[in-house]
Design a protein around this motif. Structure first.
Motif, PDB file in Angstrom:
ATOM      1  N   PRO A   1      62.128  45.450  43.317  1.00  0.00           N
ATOM      2  CA  PRO A   1      61.452  46.655  44.214  1.00  0.00           C
ATOM      3  C   PRO A   1      59.893  47.131  43.720  1.00  0.00           C
ATOM      4  O   PRO A   1      59.684  47.112  42.516  1.00  0.00           O
ATOM      5  CB  PRO A   1      62.412  47.961  43.761  1.00  0.00           C
ATOM      6  CG  PRO A   1      63.580  47.035  43.535  1.00  0.00           C
ATOM      7  CD  PRO A   1      63.330  45.787  42.622  1.00  0.00           C
ATOM      8  N   GLY A   2      59.284  47.325  44.690  1.00  0.00           N
ATOM      9  CA  GLY A   2      57.867  47.605  44.570  1.00  0.00           C
ATOM     10  C   GLY A   2      56.938  46.312  44.502  1.00  0.00           C
ATOM     11  O   GLY A   2      55.675  46.474  44.609  1.00  0.00           O
ATOM     12  N   ARG A   3      57.465  45.235  44.448  1.00  0.00           N
ATOM     13  CA  ARG A   3      56.916  43.966  44.310  1.00  0.00           C
ATOM     14  C   ARG A   3      55.526  44.276  43.383  1.00  0.00           C
ATOM     15  O   ARG A   3      54.393  43.942  43.725  1.00  0.00           O
ATOM     16  CB  ARG A   3      56.538  43.375  45.644  1.00  0.00           C
ATOM     17  CG  ARG A   3      57.760  43.271  46.301  1.00  0.00           C
ATOM     18  CD  ARG A   3      57.613  42.462  47.715  1.00  0.00           C
ATOM     19  NE  ARG A   3      56.510  41.346  47.916  1.00  0.00           N
ATOM     20  CZ  ARG A   3      56.791  40.191  47.431  1.00  0.00           C
ATOM     21  NH1 ARG A   3      58.064  39.999  46.766  1.00  0.00           N
ATOM     22  NH2 ARG A   3      55.789  39.259  47.555  1.00  0.00           N
ATOM     23  N   PRO A   4      55.519  44.393  42.243  1.00  0.00           N
ATOM     24  CA  PRO A   4      54.419  44.795  41.370  1.00  0.00           C
ATOM     25  C   PRO A   4      53.436  43.333  41.209  1.00  0.00           C
ATOM     26  O   PRO A   4      54.193  42.280  41.211  1.00  0.00           O
ATOM     27  CB  PRO A   4      55.038  45.109  39.908  1.00  0.00           C
ATOM     28  CG  PRO A   4      56.483  44.551  40.054  1.00  0.00           C
ATOM     29  CD  PRO A   4      56.775  44.572  41.351  1.00  0.00           C
ATOM     30  N   GLU A   5      52.392  43.523  41.211  1.00  0.00           N
ATOM     31  CA  GLU A   5      51.423  42.453  40.949  1.00  0.00           C
ATOM     32  C   GLU A   5      51.534  41.677  39.682  1.00  0.00           C
ATOM     33  O   GLU A   5      51.791  42.340  38.694  1.00  0.00           O
ATOM     34  CB  GLU A   5      49.977  43.045  40.994  1.00  0.00           C
ATOM     35  CG  GLU A   5      49.543  43.358  42.501  1.00  0.00           C
ATOM     36  CD  GLU A   5      48.121  43.965  42.349  1.00  0.00           C
ATOM     37  OE1 GLU A   5      47.552  43.974  43.697  1.00  0.00           O
ATOM     38  OE2 GLU A   5      47.742  44.085  41.525  1.00  0.00           O
ATOM     39  N   LEU A   6      51.548  40.377  39.546  1.00  0.00           N
ATOM     40  CA  LEU A   6      51.750  39.596  38.614  1.00  0.00           C
ATOM     41  C   LEU A   6      50.310  39.124  38.135  1.00  0.00           C
ATOM     42  O   LEU A   6      49.417  38.539  39.044  1.00  0.00           O
ATOM     43  CB  LEU A   6      52.544  38.312  38.573  1.00  0.00           C
ATOM     44  CG  LEU A   6      54.135  38.624  38.720  1.00  0.00           C
ATOM     45  CD1 LEU A   6      54.761  37.558  39.206  1.00  0.00           C
ATOM     46  CD2 LEU A   6      54.439  39.057  37.373  1.00  0.00           C
ATOM     47  N   LEU A   7      49.694  39.582  37.136  1.00  0.00           N
ATOM     48  CA  LEU A   7      48.366  39.206  36.496  1.00  0.00           C
ATOM     49  C   LEU A   7      48.496  37.815  35.896  1.00  0.00           C
ATOM     50  O   LEU A   7      49.340  37.595  34.906  1.00  0.00           O
ATOM     51  CB  LEU A   7      47.848  40.146  35.766  1.00  0.00           C
ATOM     52  CG  LEU A   7      47.704  41.812  36.565  1.00  0.00           C
ATOM     53  CD1 LEU A   7      47.279  42.723  35.736  1.00  0.00           C
ATOM     54  CD2 LEU A   7      46.892  41.744  37.654  1.00  0.00           C
ATOM     55  N   GLY A   8      47.130  36.985  35.720  1.00  0.00           N
ATOM     56  CA  GLY A   8      47.196  35.921  35.109  1.00  0.00           C
ATOM     57  C   GLY A   8      45.620  35.696  34.967  1.00  0.00           C
ATOM     58  O   GLY A   8      44.740  36.341  35.462  1.00  0.00           O
ATOM     59  N   THR A   9      45.434  34.751  33.988  1.00  0.00           N
ATOM     60  CA  THR A   9      43.968  34.590  33.615  1.00  0.00           C
ATOM     61  C   THR A   9      43.362  33.378  34.566  1.00  0.00           C
ATOM     62  O   THR A   9      44.289  32.450  35.203  1.00  0.00           O
ATOM     63  CB  THR A   9      43.844  34.128  32.143  1.00  0.00           C
ATOM     64  OG1 THR A   9      44.639  32.956  31.867  1.00  0.00           O
ATOM     65  CG2 THR A   9      44.287  35.215  31.215  1.00  0.00           C
ATOM     66  N   THR A  10      42.161  33.234  34.676  1.00  0.00           N
ATOM     67  CA  THR A  10      41.451  32.489  35.351  1.00  0.00           C
ATOM     68  C   THR A  10      40.730  31.180  34.661  1.00  0.00           C
ATOM     69  O   THR A  10      40.743  31.311  33.412  1.00  0.00           O
ATOM     70  CB  THR A  10      40.394  32.916  36.396  1.00  0.00           C
ATOM     71  OG1 THR A  10      39.439  33.526  35.390  1.00  0.00           O
ATOM     72  CG2 THR A  10      40.911  34.277  37.055  1.00  0.00           C
ATOM     73  N   ARG A  11      40.294  30.182  35.471  1.00  0.00           N
ATOM     74  CA  ARG A  11      39.597  29.203  34.939  1.00  0.00           C
ATOM     75  C   ARG A  11      38.494  29.824  34.188  1.00  0.00           C
ATOM     76  O   ARG A  11      37.928  29.343  33.077  1.00  0.00           O
ATOM     77  CB  ARG A  11      39.148  28.032  35.838  1.00  0.00           C
ATOM     78  CG  ARG A  11      38.492  27.012  35.395  1.00  0.00           C
ATOM     79  CD  ARG A  11      38.367  26.084  36.472  1.00  0.00           C
ATOM     80  NE  ARG A  11      39.451  25.015  36.612  1.00  0.00           N
ATOM     81  CZ  ARG A  11      39.442  24.032  37.355  1.00  0.00           C
ATOM     82  NH1 ARG A  11      38.328  23.621  37.746  1.00  0.00           N
ATOM     83  NH2 ARG A  11      40.614  23.300  37.467  1.00  0.00           N
ATOM     84  N   ASP A  12      37.676  30.678  35.021  1.00  0.00           N
ATOM     85  CA  ASP A  12      36.631  31.434  34.244  1.00  0.00           C
ATOM     86  C   ASP A  12      36.737  32.053  32.778  1.00  0.00           C
ATOM     87  O   ASP A  12      35.678  32.077  32.221  1.00  0.00           O
ATOM     88  CB  ASP A  12      35.994  32.388  35.363  1.00  0.00           C
ATOM     89  CG  ASP A  12      35.262  31.937  36.437  1.00  0.00           C
ATOM     90  OD1 ASP A  12      35.245  30.558  36.592  1.00  0.00           O
ATOM     91  OD2 ASP A  12      34.634  32.832  37.317  1.00  0.00           O
ATOM     92  N   PHE A  13      37.972  32.483  32.858  1.00  0.00           N
ATOM     93  CA  PHE A  13      38.368  33.188  31.496  1.00  0.00           C
ATOM     94  C   PHE A  13      38.197  32.123  30.333  1.00  0.00           C
ATOM     95  O   PHE A  13      37.664  32.259  29.218  1.00  0.00           O
ATOM     96  CB  PHE A  13      39.500  33.748  31.481  1.00  0.00           C
ATOM     97  CG  PHE A  13      40.025  34.135  30.224  1.00  0.00           C
ATOM     98  CD1 PHE A  13      39.827  34.954  29.169  1.00  0.00           C
ATOM     99  CD2 PHE A  13      41.171  33.225  29.717  1.00  0.00           C
ATOM    100  CE1 PHE A  13      40.621  35.293  28.122  1.00  0.00           C
ATOM    101  CE2 PHE A  13      41.878  33.477  28.849  1.00  0.00           C
ATOM    102  CZ  PHE A  13      41.654  34.505  27.716  1.00  0.00           C
ATOM    103  N   LEU A  14      38.811  30.879  30.712  1.00  0.00           N
ATOM    104  CA  LEU A  14      38.988  29.912  29.734  1.00  0.00           C
ATOM    105  C   LEU A  14      37.467  29.098  29.506  1.00  0.00           C
ATOM    106  O   LEU A  14      37.200  29.088  28.398  1.00  0.00           O
ATOM    107  CB  LEU A  14      39.736  28.694  30.231  1.00  0.00           C
ATOM    108  CG  LEU A  14      41.246  29.081  30.279  1.00  0.00           C
ATOM    109  CD1 LEU A  14      42.006  28.015  31.103  1.00  0.00           C
ATOM    110  CD2 LEU A  14      41.791  29.171  29.111  1.00  0.00           C
TER     111      LEU A  14
END
Lengths: 207, 223
Positions: free
Chosen positions: A142-155
């Protein structure tokens, strides 16, 4: 096309590009009839890396490819080229970033439950503006919370080829290892109870 | 109490969190100090375990954050080597716009804008009819005349427009032939082969200039 020539073209491309180049990108630089195989390019990169062993530059593989970069040991002096100090990131930002990096995909609520405080929206905004973190999906609750992840730029920014390159996470210790006293008979508890319970001072926790 | 009073002046929420934590810890501590009967019920979960687990979990990521902070980082510890070469500096791939193309584009914009302009209908000061007669007279006897020659720029926009309308009207009435020998080449004008019975029919004399003005305004874009 002999090996030295290939090696030099690869090195020239890396220097001129000023950004990481993937093997495929490098291969595209060559005319089709003389295009080296990926293995030959890897060989050339190995040679470039070896040639720079004693130099100021080093060849490094990051997420987007290979790049020649200044060795970190000269960073202190080189950074004085620019009057402004490199940006420092707050502990809260780094901890949030660490949680996203190690536990991705992760929701804000999960970050909060580990850190014990609400996630500062500005921190997530900064991480997204720097293009280190992005929304990778939504958890199907419920609420469909956003899932966060890192990017290629981070790496790329932190000089990592993939997430496995992150420094290993400390092991969780078993209760018994933390405080062997716990298993002692109850009879002696009155005096030894004064020992600190935990290695971490409690007030730090909610900070 | 003084302490709590002080806290009230500060952030209550924060104070609350600390109090909860302190109470939890005090509870754990007191449980520790109470002697437990040796025939205690089957090993119940250590109440501290959850807290310890959470603190440990947090500690892990606190360390991890430090670890990330210590990674050699672009712009702080390392920089991507870059040896810009003029050879490799790509010529900007944006298309070049010539002045001429700009003028053409501008004219199209003006033409489009004119379609939305209000036309103030007024009695024409320069008669299209009169101009038609003039043109026919000028062409009399000649085989071909250059289209451009028929215009007299010194008459200004109004005069040129009237001439243009006159030519259109003449072409429409079949009194003029308009010839273009090659694409984008100059236009040539000549009188139609059949001799005009009546160059200026009186019945059309009071035609509506408004309609014609509209046509004339649209046509330059197409012509």
């Amino acid at each position: 096309m002999n090996e030295d020539h290939v090696r030099n073209i690869v090195e020239a491309a890396l220097l001129a590009a000023g950004r990481p180049l993937s093997i495929a990108e490098i291969a595209q630089l060559f005319d089709e009839d003389v295009r080296p195989t990926p293995e030959a390019l890897r060989e050339a990169l190995t040679r470039i890396a070896a040639d720079h062993e004693t130099r100021a530059l080093e060849l490094r593989q990051v997420a987007s490819g290979w790049r020649l970069q200044v060795r970190a040991e000269f960073g202190r002096e080189v950074s004085r080229l620019w009057p402004e100090r490199p940006q420092r990131y707050s502990r809260a930002l780094l901890e949030t970033l660490a949680l996203i990096a190690y536990r991705q995909p992760i929701t804000r609520a999960e970050i909060e439950s580990v850190r014990g405080v609400a996630v500062n929206p500005n921190i997530v905004k900064t991480l997204m503006e720097r293009n280190w973190v992005r929304v990778v999906g939504h958890r199907d609750v419920p609420g469909r919370p956003e899932l966060l992840g890192t990017t290629r730029d981070f790496l790329d920014y932190f000089g990592l080829a993939d997430l496995d390159d992150l420094p290993p996470l400390a092991e969780l210790k078993a209760m018994a290892d933390l405080n062997p006293q716990l298993v002692l008979p109850v009879a002696s508890a009155d005096a030894e109870g004064e020992e600190p319970l935990l290695p971490v001072p409690a007030p730090d926790a909610p900070a | 109490m003084n302490y709590i009073g002080m806290m009230q002046e500060m952030q209550l929420e924060l104070a609350g969190e600390y109090l909860v934590m302190a109470a939890t810890l005090a509870e754990l501590k007191s449980r520790m100090l109470l002697p437990r009967s040796s025939d205690a019920a089957p090993e119940e979960a250590d109440p501290r375990a959850e807290l310890v687990r959470r603190l440990q979990e947090y500690e892990r990521y606190k360390q991890a954050a430090l670890g990330i902070d210590q990674l050699p980082r672009l712009e702080r510890d390392t920089w991507v080597a870059n040896a810009p070469s003029e050879l490799h500096r790509p010529v900007s791939s944006l298309p070049k716009v010539t002045l001429q193309e700009m003028i053409v584009a501008f004219r199209e914009v003006v033409a489009r804008a004119q379609m939305f302009a209000h036309h103030h209908v007024q009695r024409e000061r320069l008669s299209v009819r009169a101009r038609m007669t003039d043109i026919l007279a000028a062409l009399d006897g000649q085989t071909f005349a250059e289209f451009n020659r028929l215009f007299r720029p010194e008459e200004g926009r109004m005069g040129v427009t009237v001439t243009f309308m006159a030519i259109l009207e003449l072409v429409r009435e079949g009194l003029l032939d308009l010839v273009q020998t090659e694409a984008y080449g100059p236009l040539h004008v000549r009188r139609a082969d059949r001799p005009p019975v009546q160059a200026v029919p009186d019945t059309v004399e009071d035609g509506t200039p408004n309609n014609e003005a509209n046509e004339a305004n649209e046509d330059p874009g197409i012509a």
